[in-house]
Design an enzyme around this catalytic site. Structure first.
Site, PDB file in Angstrom:
ATOM      1  N   GLU A 111       0.855  -1.192   0.000  1.00  0.00           N
ATOM      2  CA  GLU A 111       0.000   0.000   0.000  1.00  0.00           C
ATOM      3  C   GLU A 111       0.898   1.251   0.000  1.00  0.00           C
ATOM      4  O   GLU A 111       1.793   1.357   0.828  1.00  0.00           O
ATOM      5  CB  GLU A 111      -0.902   0.015   1.235  1.00  0.00           C
ATOM      6  N   HIS A 169      -7.622  -3.201  14.744  1.00  0.00           N
ATOM      7  CA  HIS A 169      -7.728  -2.339  13.558  1.00  0.00           C
ATOM      8  C   HIS A 169      -7.517  -3.152  12.287  1.00  0.00           C
ATOM      9  O   HIS A 169      -8.327  -3.094  11.349  1.00  0.00           O
ATOM     10  CB  HIS A 169      -6.685  -1.224  13.667  1.00  0.00           C
ATOM     11  N   GLU A 170      -6.440  -3.927  12.250  1.00  0.00           N
ATOM     12  CA  GLU A 170      -6.148  -4.704  11.039  1.00  0.00           C
ATOM     13  C   GLU A 170      -7.178  -5.800  10.820  1.00  0.00           C
ATOM     14  O   GLU A 170      -7.540  -6.103   9.675  1.00  0.00           O
ATOM     15  CB  GLU A 170      -4.738  -5.301  11.116  1.00  0.00           C
ATOM     16  N   ASN A 174      -2.862  -6.889   4.900  1.00  0.00           N
ATOM     17  CA  ASN A 174      -2.845  -7.905   3.855  1.00  0.00           C
ATOM     18  C   ASN A 174      -3.858  -9.000   4.198  1.00  0.00           C
ATOM     19  O   ASN A 174      -3.923  -9.474   5.331  1.00  0.00           O
ATOM     20  CB  ASN A 174      -1.462  -8.535   3.742  1.00  0.00           C
ATOM     21  N   GLY A 193       2.537   0.912  11.541  1.00  0.00           N
ATOM     22  CA  GLY A 193       2.218   0.037  12.663  1.00  0.00           C
ATOM     23  C   GLY A 193       1.900  -1.360  12.197  1.00  0.00           C
ATOM     24  O   GLY A 193       2.318  -2.353  12.796  1.00  0.00           O
TER      25      GLY A 193
END
Length: 863
Positions: free
Chosen positions: A123, A309-310, A279, A275
């Protein structure tokens, strides 16, 4: 290297992509890897377009069986494709180049075992550095990866890892020892349909710990936690798995959609710029979340929020993906909001909204007051626009506005709309209007005016109470007054609350009344508060529902200063902290008053993240906002106070550790440096405080910056800690040596020679800025402006942004830096908008600091 939105839109109109088969050979040596891409796609017959491929060399290009001349069709960045058929097959055989910037396919050698570790970071636009690809989020496809690598490696991608097939042995340089290396090939199953930027490859002798969970649809989801061999002993996998399980259960229930991928791996990788990265099924994290030494609880909580968050991105971002990068904010803001909500409602971090208010909102408020602020829905014309848009607006303001929206429409109605959104748009690309349509339907509210006010305008409003009384304690009038900065004059609708707090018999500041209401326009009357007795403290935006700066009335501010530590709850105390910090930054309140307020109350703070943020803000106040004539004395006084607080803190406590670190960073006079020396060498021991590896480095860097230790001491410490972290800290320490020669060497290594990988460069920049005598940095102002345009033109985005932002001449704070900035911007013109933006942001910090210093000059601080 740039891609415009117009180019992306035109390409999407011409073609749709079915699949990629990417074959990688990772046994080619230290510099390049082999990459072969076979892509199948449909197109408008006879059309021409291009595929992105940032390569070291292109060996063969075959389109629909016809060999194309690589020298003619490829410029090393794009491959031109002409006369397309309705159905096409393209094969590109090339060499890719390993990166050391944290972009593309990053290569790292662990100094502990000389093993090679790789990971991808794509990204925004960097999957094209690993394989040929139509690099834009709306051209989704299935991806199959076939990877040849040393047989002893672990190889991880988006699909479950297959059993490797042994290959021949080669004599290669995949490890620094050379010799014969056995090879193997991993042939992964094709992924579901996804955008190229969330594909992943992580390869090397990573170690793993496994677990599993049961998804809402009954599937068993394998879980994995990976790290380098030399770090695996420090990985707290059970904590990570516990947070992950809580997040899975919460999100599947809230979203009404089972986890969309076949497995979930979390990989801690070296020299990572961010952080973490979402993926699909293979999330990468910074190794700073592997704690080899004791860290503040704030860092442990931050890791938990990042994990959540991920995980939220697996649905919002990976399953359903923005069509173009103008909706990046929605991708990140949603994950930021949901991770905090999940932490507060499904984990032990029940005060996560306090953390959000202290950390995230302070970031948003700063970003939103810069001259470069922008609407949440920002115009993204090209890739360069989006790369500088990973900012406090995209993450923190957007999440704050979503919290405001949830308060306005109701959490259940909001989640009902989200469930419909996932149900309708799974595996596809969307725009903001697709989500707003579902939220309008679920809530019954028209969101067009809300969207225009909140998403299409920039700037932060300020809310303050306006109170009248009858001469006694009874209020005869109560209103909320809203103001906006002149540059961004929009007055917005706010869902907010007003809390009344009184000091009880035990000395606690306790809320005894609350009213929730909508605020709009310049003045909103609150008739239900008329006739009530005026409390000790009135807090507008109680519970932090609104995104707005808050000011206290005079009586409330006086109460807050006397009783800040006595709030019964952490969130209202944090809101008052935020208000006093805003007033200091805005030059409304003297900087030394803020220093005194922090030192008088921080020991009673209950939230580790709030302590962390307060200490950061204290440092900024000392170095930027305190009047120059008083700065040295105030820094020394603050360092003495922090040492006292550390000695008084509970043995082994979070406060003790944070106070010691901050004291060491400030220590400058002989007595203070003697205390740092005693802590490092064992002459003084604080009960419960272990001088572990990372704290040793903090103390040593402080002594180096203070002129007490030098090169031999740095070398000896690195010999004790000959790791990647030790190498970075040694580089930082060398750059912190307080001599013109050391500063010049650090500057030349970063700016002129470009000799460091991303993580080491960042450490060197931090060490360079460590200077008690700021005249050491003055000679570099002119050098900075002479160099940065060339840096921006020749380095990758991550490397150049580190340099431009990190080396901006804000020490010492001076009008000369402003004048030099203005001269540079005048000659730069509009040539490089992203560079211009970063430099303007540095300038604004200096201008703000000069105004704050002027305010602080006008008062005499109380000792």
């Amino acid at each position: 290297m740039n891609l415009t939105r117009d180019e992306a839109r035109a390409r999407a109109d011409l073609l749709s992509v079915d699949s990629y088969h990417v074959s990688l050979d990772l046994t080619r040596g230290e510099t390049v890897f082999g990459t072969t891409t076979v892509v199948r796609f449909a197109a408008t017959t006879g059309a021409s377009t291009f595929i992105d491929a940032v390569t070291d060399a292109v060996h063969r290009v075959t389109l629909n069986g016809v060999e194309l001349d690589p020298a003619t069709v490829s410029d090393g960045v794009r491959i031109e494709l002409a006369n397309l058929a309705e159905q096409n097959e393209l094969t590109v055989v090339a060499d890719g180049r390993y990166m050391n910037t944290g972009e593309g396919l990053h290569r790292f050698v662990d100094p502990v075992d000389d093993e090679v570790y790789l990971y991808s970071q794509f990204e925004v636009p960097d999957s094209r550095r690993m394989f040929a690809v139509f690099e834009q989020p709306d051209l989704k496809a299935r991806f199959r990866f076939t990877v040849t690598a040393p047989a002893h490696w672990a190889v991880v991608s988006n699909s479950p890892t297959p059993e490797p097939v042994p290959a021949d042995a080669i004599t290669g340089t995949t490890s620094s020892t050379g010799g014969t290396v056995a090879r193997a090939t991993w042939d992964f199953e094709p992924t579901p349909v996804m955008s190229s930027y969330v594909t992943a490859l992580v390869a090397g002798p990573y170690q793993r710990i496994t677990s599993e969970l049961t998804s809402a649809d009954g599937r068993t989801i394998p879980l994995g936690v990976f790290a380098r061999t030399s770090l695996m002993q420090y990985v707290d996998a059970e904590d990570i798995f516990a947070i992950t399980r809580a997040g899975f259960a919460f999100y599947e229930a809230q979203f009404g959609t089972p986890y969309p991928f076949a497995k979930y791996d979390q990989l801690f990788v070296p020299e990572f710029n961010a952080g973490a990265m979402e993926n699909a099924g293979a999330v990468t994290f910074t190794e700073t979340y592997v704690f080899r030494s004791k860290v503040a609880q704030a860092t442990v909580e931050r890791r938990a929020i990042t994990v959540l968050h991920e995980l939220a991105h697996m649905w919002f971002g990976d399953l359903v993906t923005m069509r173009w990068w103008n909706d990046l904010w929605l991708n990140e803001s949603f994950a930021e909001f949901m991770s905090t909500l999940a932490a507060a409602e499904a984990t032990e971090y029940t005060t996560a909204w306090t953390t959000f208010s202290s950390l995230e909102k302070s970031w948003a408020y700063r970003q939103d007051q810069l001259p470069t602020t922008h609407p949440i829905v920002a115009p993204i014309n090209d890739l360069e626009d989006v790369q500088v848009n990973f900012d406090g607006i995209t993450y923190a303001k957007g999440a704050s506005v979503l919290k405001q929206l949830v308060a306005w429409v109701g959490q259940e109605q909001f989640m009902a709309g989200v469930r419909e959104y996932f149900g309708k748009h799974a595996w596809s690309n969307t725009e903001l209007t697709d989500l707003l349509t579902e939220l309008e339907t679920a809530s019954g509210r028209d969101l067009s005016a809300w969207g225009q006010a909140w998403l299409e305008t920039a700037g932060v409003n300020t809310l303050a109470p306006a109170i009248e009384s009858d001469g006694g304690e009874v209020m005869t009038s109560f209103a909320v007054v809203q103001t906006a900065p002149a540059d961004h004059p929009t007055l917005r609708p706010h869902r907010t609350a007003i809390g009344f707090y009184d000091v009880d018999d035990a000395g606690r500041l306790v809320r005894n009344h609350r009213v929730e209401l909508d605020v709009a326009g310049e003045r909103t009357e609150v008739p239900e508060l008329v006739g009530l007795e005026r409390p000790d403290l009135i807090l507008v935006n109680d519970d932090d529902l609104a995104y707005a700066k808050v000011r206290l009335d005079e009586n409330s501010l006086a109460t807050a200063k006397r009783h800040l530590k006595n709030f019964e709850q952490s969130l209202p105390r944090t809101l008052v902290w935020n208000s006093t910090w805003d007033a200091t930054r805005d030059g409304e309140s003297p900087a030394r008053d803020y220093v005194d307020l922090v030192l008088a109350n921080i020991a009673a703070e209950t939230d580790s993240t709030v302590v962390l943020v307060l200490l950061r803000q204290l440092m900024q106040t000392l170095y930027q906002y305190v009047a120059e004539d008083h700065r040295g004395e105030t820094i020394e006084r603050t360092a003495d106070a922090l040492l006292r607080l550390a000695r008084q803190a509970e043995a082994g406590s979070d406060h003790q550790l944070q106070f010691v670190k901050s004291f060491a960073a400030l220590a400058r006079n002989d007595e203070q440096l003697d205390a740092v020396t005693a802590l490092l060498d064992g002459g003084e021991t604080l009960p419960g405080l272990t001088i572990d590896t990372d704290l040793r480095w903090d103390l040593l860097v402080a002594l180096v910056a203070g002129g007490r230790r030098g090169a031999a001491d740095i070398d000896a410490e690195y010999e004790r800690d000959a790791t990647a972290t030790g190498a970075r800290m040694a580089a930082m320490a060398r750059a912190a040596v307080p001599t013109p020669e050391a500063k010049a060497e650090a500057w030349d290594a970063v700016v002129e020679r470009a000799e460091f990988p991303n993580a080491v460069q960042q450490a060197v920049i931090a060490g360079f800025k460590r200077a008690h005598d700021e005249s050491l940095l003055t000679p570099f102002t002119d050098k900075y402006f002479a160099a940065i345009e060339q840096v921006w033109a020749t380095r990758t985005h991550e490397i150049s942004e580190q340099i431009v932002a990190g080396l901006y001449p804000n020490r010492p704070i001076s009008a000369d830096a402003v004048a030099a900035t203005d001269a540079f911007l005048d000659q730069l013109g509009d040539r490089t908008p992203a560079l211009r933006r970063l430099v303007r942001e540095g300038r604004d910090d200096v201008v703000r600091a000069l105004a704050a210093r002027e305010r602080d000059t006008a008062v005499v601080a109380t000792p």
